[in-house]
Design an enzyme around this catalytic site. Sequence first.
Site, PDB file in Angstrom:
ATOM      1  CE  LYS A 175      -1.348   2.967   2.480  1.00  0.00           C
ATOM      2  NZ  LYS A 175      -1.132   4.152   1.621  1.00  0.00           N
ATOM      3  CD  GLU A 251      12.819   3.750   8.746  1.00  0.00           C
ATOM      4  OE1 GLU A 251      12.862   4.622   9.648  1.00  0.00           O
ATOM      5  OE2 GLU A 251      12.794   3.998   7.533  1.00  0.00           O
ATOM      6  CB  CYS A 285      13.184   8.812   8.965  1.00  0.00           C
ATOM      7  SG  CYS A 285      13.741   7.515   7.877  1.00  0.00           S
ATOM      8  CD  GLU A 382      10.844  12.449  11.299  1.00  0.00           C
ATOM      9  OE1 GLU A 382       9.660  12.132  11.524  1.00  0.00           O
ATOM     10  OE2 GLU A 382      11.653  11.686  10.777  1.00  0.00           O
TER      11      GLU A 382
HETATM   12  P1  ADP Z   1       3.560  11.130   6.736  1.00  0.00           P
HETATM   13  O1  ADP Z   1       2.983  11.971   7.832  1.00  0.00           O
HETATM   14  O2  ADP Z   1       4.981  11.348   6.479  1.00  0.00           O
HETATM   15  O3  ADP Z   1       2.729  11.095   5.484  1.00  0.00           O
HETATM   16  P2  ADP Z   1       2.351   8.716   7.652  1.00  0.00           P
HETATM   17  O4  ADP Z   1       2.814   7.870   8.768  1.00  0.00           O
HETATM   18  O5  ADP Z   1       1.063   9.453   7.828  1.00  0.00           O
HETATM   19  O6  ADP Z   1       3.556   9.664   7.325  1.00  0.00           O
HETATM   20  O7  ADP Z   1       2.221   7.868   6.314  1.00  0.00           O
HETATM   21  C1  ADP Z   1       3.019   6.778   5.985  1.00  0.00           C
HETATM   22  C2  ADP Z   1       2.153   5.708   5.356  1.00  0.00           C
HETATM   23  O8  ADP Z   1       1.163   5.311   6.297  1.00  0.00           O
HETATM   24  C3  ADP Z   1       1.383   6.144   4.113  1.00  0.00           C
HETATM   25  O9  ADP Z   1       1.348   5.053   3.211  1.00  0.00           O
HETATM   26  C4  ADP Z   1       0.005   6.440   4.649  1.00  0.00           C
HETATM   27  O10 ADP Z   1      -1.010   6.297   3.682  1.00  0.00           O
HETATM   28  C5  ADP Z   1      -0.124   5.368   5.712  1.00  0.00           C
HETATM   29  N1  ADP Z   1      -1.096   5.668   6.775  1.00  0.00           N
HETATM   30  C6  ADP Z   1      -1.435   6.873   7.288  1.00  0.00           C
HETATM   31  N2  ADP Z   1      -2.343   6.726   8.266  1.00  0.00           N
HETATM   32  C7  ADP Z   1      -2.604   5.390   8.391  1.00  0.00           C
HETATM   33  C8  ADP Z   1      -3.439   4.585   9.243  1.00  0.00           C
HETATM   34  N3  ADP Z   1      -4.205   5.120  10.162  1.00  0.00           N
HETATM   35  N4  ADP Z   1      -3.398   3.244   9.061  1.00  0.00           N
HETATM   36  C9  ADP Z   1      -2.610   2.689   8.137  1.00  0.00           C
HETATM   37  N5  ADP Z   1      -1.801   3.377   7.319  1.00  0.00           N
HETATM   38  C10 ADP Z   1      -1.789   4.716   7.431  1.00  0.00           C
END
Ligand code: ADP
Length: 479
Positions: A175, A251, A285, A382
């Site tokens: 995903k 990570e 990161c 960050e």
């Molecule tokens: P950033 O803030 O850098 O975008 P995220 O942790 O929000 O980092 O996003 C990293 C990944 O996690 C993306 O693929 C995003 O779609 C996914 N993501 C964000 N929120 C959720 C959630 N609640 N459950 C599963 N995946 C998520």
Amino acid sequence: MSDQPELLFIDGEWREANDGRRFAVEDPADGSVLARVADAGEVDAADALEAAVAAQAGWAATAPRERGELLRAAYELIIERTDEFARTISLEMGKPLAEAAGEVAYGAEFFRWFAEEAVRIHGRFMSAPDGKSRLLTLKRPVGPCLFVTPWNFPLAMGSRKVGPALAAGCTVVVKPAEQTPLTMLKLADLLREVGVPAGVVNVVPTSDAAGVVSSLMADDRLRKVSFTGSTDVGKILVRQSADNLQRVSMELGGNAPFVVFEDADVDAAVAGAMIAKMRNMGEACTAANRFVVHADVADRFATALAERMGAMTVGRGQDDGVQVGPLIDSDAVDSVTQLVTDAVHDGAKVVTGGTATGGPGHFYPPTVLTDVPAEAQINKVEVFGPVAPITTFTTEEEAVAAANATEYGLVAYAWTQDLARTMRLQESLQAGMIGINTGLVSNPAAPFGGVKASGFGREGGFEGIEEYVDTVYVALPAG
Ligand code: ADP
């Protein structure tokens, strides 16, 4: 604009979403729509997992050499298509083309490395201490995996999960981040082209990450989740993994200190800082988040760093000569702006940059701040942008305490020419990775990962494959 399929990749086929929906992928340099990608829902996610489950036994039984050779072929073809991949990465993520090409080389390398590791997965055989029995261990693939990847390295953050998983004999559902799904779709197409069997790799871009991921994790046939992203989302996924006790690799965020001691080669430290801070516009990161510099060399370091950062060319990543692209979205610009404003309010001085460039596009100039109080927010969170806050110290004890004063523990950088000090730092810096006199630690042959709130699990190196195998122990009589 983009030339890869813009559909879901499930069971070796390109498909529309079950409900026919699509979502827009934008160019961060001007906000225009680059593509409208099929938007997976829970039904599509279930189809993808079904395909991965169906392919699992066959893939696990495929000879390791054959799995390795497919990965090697993928490596070769990605390298051959470097320009094409780099352009897609640059368009959807914003980074300059040269940096995108660097990501292609780095990302492809995980396929080469794990092509070589695929044939080196082994257990052991030993005599029990009492001599009466024999202990045999073997490694088995953990089973179908889910990968949730971020937008900052659209190829490499995927390839360093897909590479070891495929080498170990696992099937996968990926995903990708909603901001940057195009690169992963391009990779899926390439893996299909080199002959990775249907169902082994499935890709489900979605605008509903939470819904799709939680529905997949609710299925106990999914055996492993590897995530790269924010600590907050990582914690949600670890909690969700409890119901089916899926294995997890996390990570997560970082807050890397970049410590320059008085005995450092300051010119080299500045050159290293340019890489640690400005690679990927600071959206990494591993980016140097805080500069902790000995008071005796702080002025020299700050002046030289500001000169080099201030001279960088900011612009659209595909334009000639551009060294700093846009940030990913307007929230990113707002967040960096807020951190700089607060630091200045707390007493920091702006040496270069300091004000968002204004639209269209999400640009923020390279910025150096001095006299940043240790307790400023910018030192605690960050930054994920091209801002270098500098604080000073006078003793090694103070420097180590400052470096470790964070909930995170991904990487720490230190610059010194003193061997005894280096030996002490390797043990005292609380981070999963330590860079001594270098601004770049990432290497496919090394175990990448953090401690504390930066997560657990390792990607790359010999350790990378361990995330995708279970150890099975067989008890045997001595005979
Ligand atoms: P950033 O803030 O850098 O975008 P995220 O942790 O929000 O980092 O996003 C990293 C990944 O996690 C993306 O693929 C995003 O779609 C996914 N993501 C964000 N929120 C959720 C959630 N609640 N459950 C599963 N995946 C998520």
